[in-house]
Scaffold this motif. Structure first.
Motif, PDB file in Angstrom:
ATOM      1  N   TRP A 108       0.793  -1.126   0.015  1.00 21.59           N
ATOM      2  CA  TRP A 108       0.044  -0.069  -0.095  1.00 21.59           C
ATOM      3  C   TRP A 108       0.922   1.240   0.003  1.00 21.59           C
ATOM      4  CZ3 TRP A 108      -4.777   1.616  -0.997  1.00 21.59           C
ATOM      5  CH2 TRP A 108      -5.173   2.587  -0.338  1.00 21.59           C
ATOM      6  N   ASP A 109       1.822   1.243   0.782  1.00 15.33           N
ATOM      7  CA  ASP A 109       2.744   2.562   0.960  1.00 15.33           C
ATOM      8  C   ASP A 109       3.355   2.627  -0.332  1.00 15.33           C
ATOM      9  OD1 ASP A 109       2.329   3.117   3.353  1.00 15.33           O
ATOM     10  OD2 ASP A 109       3.714   1.565   4.213  1.00 15.33           O
ATOM     11  N   VAL A 110       4.012   1.512  -1.166  1.00 13.27           N
ATOM     12  CA  VAL A 110       4.509   1.530  -2.332  1.00 13.27           C
ATOM     13  C   VAL A 110       3.697   2.272  -3.287  1.00 13.27           C
ATOM     14  CG1 VAL A 110       5.557   0.247  -4.065  1.00 13.27           C
ATOM     15  CG2 VAL A 110       6.198  -0.325  -1.808  1.00 13.27           C
ATOM     16  N   ALA A 111       2.321   1.829  -3.320  1.00 13.61           N
ATOM     17  CA  ALA A 111       1.468   2.176  -4.391  1.00 13.61           C
ATOM     18  C   ALA A 111       1.213   3.794  -4.174  1.00 13.61           C
ATOM     19  CB  ALA A 111       0.217   1.380  -4.364  1.00 13.61           C
ATOM     20  N   MET A 112       1.060   4.360  -2.975  1.00 13.78           N
ATOM     21  CA  MET A 112       0.753   5.586  -2.669  1.00 13.78           C
ATOM     22  C   MET A 112       1.952   6.472  -2.903  1.00 13.78           C
ATOM     23  SD  MET A 112      -2.357   5.967  -1.606  1.00 13.78           S
ATOM     24  CE  MET A 112      -2.588   4.752  -2.710  1.00 13.78           C
ATOM     25  N   GLU A 113       3.404   5.952  -2.860  1.00 15.45           N
ATOM     26  CA  GLU A 113       4.499   6.815  -3.147  1.00 15.45           C
ATOM     27  C   GLU A 113       4.565   6.994  -4.752  1.00 15.45           C
ATOM     28  OE1 GLU A 113       7.969   4.855  -1.703  1.00 15.45           O
ATOM     29  OE2 GLU A 113       7.313   5.524   0.463  1.00 15.45           O
ATOM     30  N   ARG A 114       4.085   5.893  -5.474  1.00 14.53           N
ATOM     31  CA  ARG A 114       3.970   5.974  -6.993  1.00 14.53           C
ATOM     32  C   ARG A 114       2.742   6.959  -7.219  1.00 14.53           C
ATOM     33  NH1 ARG A 114       2.860   0.656  -8.200  1.00 14.53           N
ATOM     34  NH2 ARG A 114       4.849  -0.088  -7.496  1.00 14.53           N
ATOM     35  N   ARG A 115       1.876   6.922  -6.737  1.00 14.26           N
ATOM     36  CA  ARG A 115       0.702   7.713  -6.928  1.00 14.26           C
ATOM     37  C   ARG A 115       1.162   9.290  -6.872  1.00 14.26           C
ATOM     38  NH1 ARG A 115      -4.111   9.488  -3.254  1.00 14.26           N
ATOM     39  NH2 ARG A 115      -1.989  10.049  -2.260  1.00 14.26           N
ATOM     40  N   ARG A 124       4.063  10.376  -6.631  1.00 12.63           N
ATOM     41  CA  ARG A 124       5.219  10.815  -7.534  1.00 12.63           C
ATOM     42  C   ARG A 124       4.614  11.143  -8.943  1.00 12.63           C
ATOM     43  NH1 ARG A 124       8.117   6.259  -7.992  1.00 12.63           N
ATOM     44  NH2 ARG A 124       8.645   6.499  -5.638  1.00 12.63           N
ATOM     45  N   LYS A 125       3.708  10.420  -9.370  1.00  7.77           N
ATOM     46  CA  LYS A 125       2.938  10.760 -10.545  1.00  7.77           C
ATOM     47  C   LYS A 125       2.219  12.039 -10.628  1.00  7.77           C
ATOM     48  CE  LYS A 125       0.997   7.018 -12.253  1.00  7.77           C
ATOM     49  NZ  LYS A 125       0.185   6.033 -12.658  1.00  7.77           N
ATOM     50  N   ILE A 126       1.533  12.280  -9.275  1.00  4.53           N
ATOM     51  CA  ILE A 126       0.754  13.662  -9.238  1.00  4.53           C
ATOM     52  C   ILE A 126       1.655  14.709  -9.265  1.00  4.53           C
ATOM     53  CG2 ILE A 126      -0.511  14.808  -7.736  1.00  4.53           C
ATOM     54  CD1 ILE A 126      -1.965  12.367  -6.944  1.00  4.53           C
ATOM     55  N   VAL A 127       2.829  14.609  -8.641  1.00  7.04           N
ATOM     56  CA  VAL A 127       3.852  15.764  -8.401  1.00  7.04           C
ATOM     57  C   VAL A 127       4.439  16.037  -9.690  1.00  7.04           C
ATOM     58  CG1 VAL A 127       5.963  16.402  -7.811  1.00  7.04           C
ATOM     59  CG2 VAL A 127       4.359  15.493  -5.939  1.00  7.04           C
ATOM     60  N   GLU A 128       4.660  14.907 -10.626  1.00  8.90           N
ATOM     61  CA  GLU A 128       5.186  15.168 -11.930  1.00  8.90           C
ATOM     62  C   GLU A 128       4.363  15.633 -12.906  1.00  8.90           C
ATOM     63  OE1 GLU A 128       6.801  11.185 -12.967  1.00  8.90           O
ATOM     64  OE2 GLU A 128       8.532  11.370 -11.623  1.00  8.90           O
ATOM     65  N   HIS A 129       2.848  15.448 -12.786  1.00  6.67           N
ATOM     66  CA  HIS A 129       1.849  15.745 -13.604  1.00  6.67           C
ATOM     67  C   HIS A 129       1.753  17.486 -13.511  1.00  6.67           C
ATOM     68  CE1 HIS A 129      -1.587  15.942 -16.040  1.00  6.67           C
ATOM     69  NE2 HIS A 129      -2.303  16.496 -14.849  1.00  6.67           N
ATOM     70  N   TYR A 130       1.715  17.860 -12.186  1.00 10.94           N
ATOM     71  CA  TYR A 130       1.486  19.289 -11.922  1.00 10.94           C
ATOM     72  C   TYR A 130       2.703  20.060 -12.108  1.00 10.94           C
ATOM     73  CZ  TYR A 130      -3.161  18.487 -10.466  1.00 10.94           C
ATOM     74  OH  TYR A 130      -4.497  18.312 -10.444  1.00 10.94           O
TER      75      TYR A 130
END
Length: 66
Positions: A46-53, A55-61
């Motif tokens: 769960w922690d790995v999935a949240m870190e991936r999510r 990271r993706k949100i920060v890169e997108h914005y």
């Protein structure tokens, strides 16, 4: 001199405890050097999935803002 018989056992135990501390600190600093941050203890899927999510949100914005 008979009262110092415990010193014979304390010296090896001190060496063992010292080496355990050195090994633990070496693992910490090697992981931090390799990954750029301290190890997250108890990191599950769960922690790995949240870190991936995150990271993706920060890169997108950050890409959208440029």
């Amino acid at each position: 001199m008979a009262k110092l018989f415990w010193l014979e056992a304390v010296l090896p135990l001190g060496i063992i405890a010292g080496m355990l501390c050195v090994m633990g600190n070496a693992q910490y600093y090697i992981h931090e050097a390799a990954h750029g941050r301290p190890k997250h203890i108890g990191n599950d899927m769960w922690d790995v999935a949240m870190e991936r999510r995150d990271r993706k949100i920060v890169e997108h914005y950050s890409a959208a803002g440029n």
